[in-house]
Design an enzyme around this catalytic site. Structure first.
Site, PDB file in Angstrom:
ATOM      1  N   GLN A 110       0.645  -1.176   0.327  1.00  0.00           N
ATOM      2  CA  GLN A 110       0.031  -0.207   0.309  1.00  0.00           C
ATOM      3  C   GLN A 110       0.743   1.866   0.176  1.00  0.00           C
ATOM      4  OE1 GLN A 110      -3.568   0.088   2.793  1.00  0.00           O
ATOM      5  NE2 GLN A 110      -4.741  -1.105   1.694  1.00  0.00           N
ATOM      6  N   MET A 471     -26.655  14.285 -19.726  1.00  0.00           N
ATOM      7  CA  MET A 471     -26.530  15.300 -20.888  1.00  0.00           C
ATOM      8  C   MET A 471     -25.135  14.922 -22.512  1.00  0.00           C
ATOM      9  SD  MET A 471     -25.623  18.554 -21.299  1.00  0.00           S
ATOM     10  CE  MET A 471     -25.562  20.164 -20.192  1.00  0.00           C
TER      11      MET A 471
END
Length: 558
Positions: A110, A471
């Site tokens: 990580q 849109m």
């Protein structure tokens, strides 16, 4: 004390009372300190939403909102939220955990180079390598985030730096080399700006987002009324000037008001206050600056001349600049009768108010948004998602109380509005907060309903639902011969059941009477409410200025 403890003490000294975040392995020492401090932790379901909540908090409070994330994917998840805040000049401090110093650069579990990734979209990034550096990093970080042109700051703290103990100094005074956020406006340039304003026949004030950030509402209104100049805004500047004021013409731009686009096209002088002249606002740069003088007021000198050539530039806090202008105008003669230009502006506004065609159906966008405006208290805070609903809000939802309307404008981040509304409500629990949403955007961060319910933050989602990515569908209808690909969302999910599954209130409104009842029920509720409002998926947002064309060539409803 430990670095983690120093972090919390430093943030308390900055006035932080709540943090939006999600714990993980690399930030657990910080989280352990929440048990021993007075800062409220608000748990999110995704780190991007934490950043959007901090963003909404910062825009409303004018103080940096704070979000926490762990290292690696936790840190990368907040990048979109950080970039959104940077694009819209929102004050934010993002605090991430990092792998121990000895493991940085070794592809540890990580690990991500969040400093390198974030540098293009933050005002500054800190990575303290010793515990004793944390207090100064926090002090400088908050100062940078909220001064000058606001923006996000990242503080990335390795796990061992959080755990290590050291003697701590919490500085009141400090220096940041090369950072000079305060610029006093040049009075001589203000005088030149006044000379231009008083010697042009068709001046217009264009108020941008910087007017809102600076809280220059009273000064803007005083100047407009003193000189009797029509006022238009950018979309980000919507709400800088009361839209029920006789001098207001509303936002300009790609989906601006017809009257605003017409008037600014006819203007021979534009006083632009706190705006960067976005392509979505001005159409084509070349056409916008042709035939007119531009006076540009902005706190950021980098914006001067970036997109538009200016006749006069006034660099500095726009509120301070406007106050100087008003002071210098005290001894100037005032208008005693209405000019032909002002009469033209009023007639243009009246014409389009009467003649702009709207969707004929009962549940067209104009009618439902006007119903919301009718019932919503004027001081309520409104956020929007990104899409057709956002532009319908620009057209049909009038902002009456300045500084109560917020949207993701620069980056255009779908999913921003709902978590931002939660952040706004956390900053102002005394007022109603409504997210004007579309189904496409709301789907991206609807899991923040859990945060709204469990943390007792009752916001309202006004969901304009056309079961599509509206849109994109409009562009496919307009420019791609109706080849509709990847826009149909189906009637999935059922938003009433979705809301109820989280413990929120869900209401479906299929008539204006039902909508009125739903809005009243939402305003009276002590839990979050989703109002699902099905509309015609074929309804377009008009007027519309196609990319690469000037404002005067806007497409009108037929």
């Amino acid at each position: 004390m430990s670095g983690a403890k120093a972090l919390m003490v430093a943030m308390e000294k900055e006035g932080v009372r709540q943090v939006f975040g999600l714990p993980g392995g690399a930030n657990l020492p910080m989280y352990d300190e929440f048990a021993r401090c007075d800062i409220r932790h608000i748990l999110v379901r995704h780190e991007q939403s934490a950043a959007h909540m901090a963003d909404g908090f910062g825009r409303v409070s004018r103080k940096p909102g704070v979000c926490f994330a762990t290292s690696g994917p936790g840190a990368t998840n907040i990048l979109t939220g950080i970039a959104t805040a940077q694009a819209d000049s929102a004050p934010m401090v993002a605090v991430t955990g990092q792998v121990p110093v000895s493991m940085i650069g070794r592809d540890a579990f990580q690990e991500s180079d969040i400093i390198g990734m974030a540098n293009p979209v933050v005002k500054y990034a800190f990575q303290p390598r010793t515990a004793s550096e944390i207090p100064e990093s926090v002090r400088k970080g908050f100062f940078i985030a909220e001064t000058g042109r606001p923006g996000p700051v990242l503080i990335d703290i390795p796990k061992d730096v959080q755990q290590n103990e050291d003697d701590m100094v919490f500085p009141n005074e400090f220096q940041i080399k090369g950072y000079h956020p305060w610029t006093d406006p040049d009075v001589a340039n203000v005088e030149r700006a006044i000379a231009i304003l008083l010697n042009t026949e068709r001046p217009v004030i264009l108020a941008g987002g910087g007017t809102i950030i600076s809280s220059a509402f009273a000064e803007l209104q005083a100047l407009a009324e003193l000189l009797m100049i029509p006022v238009v805004t950018t979309f980000k500047g919507k709400g800088a000037f009361p839209e029920n004021h006789p001098l207001s013409l509303g936002p300009i731009g790609m989906h601006g008001h017809a009257e605003a686009n017409r008037i600014i096209d006819q203007a021979d002088c534009v006083l632009a206050i706190g705006t960067r002249f976005s392509d979505r606002s001005v159409g084509t740069f070349e056409d916008f600056e042709r035939r007119r003088k531009i006076i540009h007021m902005d706190v950021d000198p980098a914006e001067i001349g970036k997109n538009q050539t200016t006749s006069v530039a006034v660099v500095g806090d726009v509120r301070a600049s406007l106050r100087i202008m008003l002071k210098l105008l005290e001894n100037k003669p005032r208008l005693v009768e209405e000019t032909a230009w002002l009469k033209n502006a009023k007639e243009t506004k009246s014409y389009w108010k009467e003649n702009l065609k709207i969707h004929p159906g009962e549940m067209g966008a104009a009618k439902i948004l006007r119903k919301l405006r009718e019932l919503l208290p004027a001081d309520s805070i409104v956020t929007t998602e990104v899409g057709q609903h956002q532009m319908w809000a620009s057209l049909f939802f009038d902002v009456i109380h300045p500084g109560t309307f917020f949207s993701s404008t620069g980056l255009g981040t779908m999913g921003w509005g709902f978590p931002a509304a939660i952040g706004a409500k956390a900053a102002r629990p005394d007022v109603h907060v409504v997210d004007i949403a579309g189904d496409g955007s709301f789907n991206m961060t609807e899991n923040s309903l859990a945060t709204a319910v469990l943390e007792d933050i009752p916001v309202i989602v006004f969901l304009i639902n056309n079961y599509s990515l509206g849109m994109v569908a409009q562009w496919q209808r307009t420019f791609y011969e109706r080849r509709m690909i990847g826009v149909d969302q189906g009637q999935c999910p059922d938003y009433v059941k979705l809301a109820e599954s989280y413990g929120a209130q869900g209401i479906r409104a299929q008539s204006l009477d039902e909508l009125g009842s739903a809005i009243k029920a939402a305003l009276a509720s002590d839990v979050a409410t989703v109002i699902d409002i099905p509309i015609d998926p074929e309804e377009d947002v008009l007027p519309f200025v196609a990319p690469g064309t000037p404002l005067k060539d806007m497409i009108l409803p037929s």
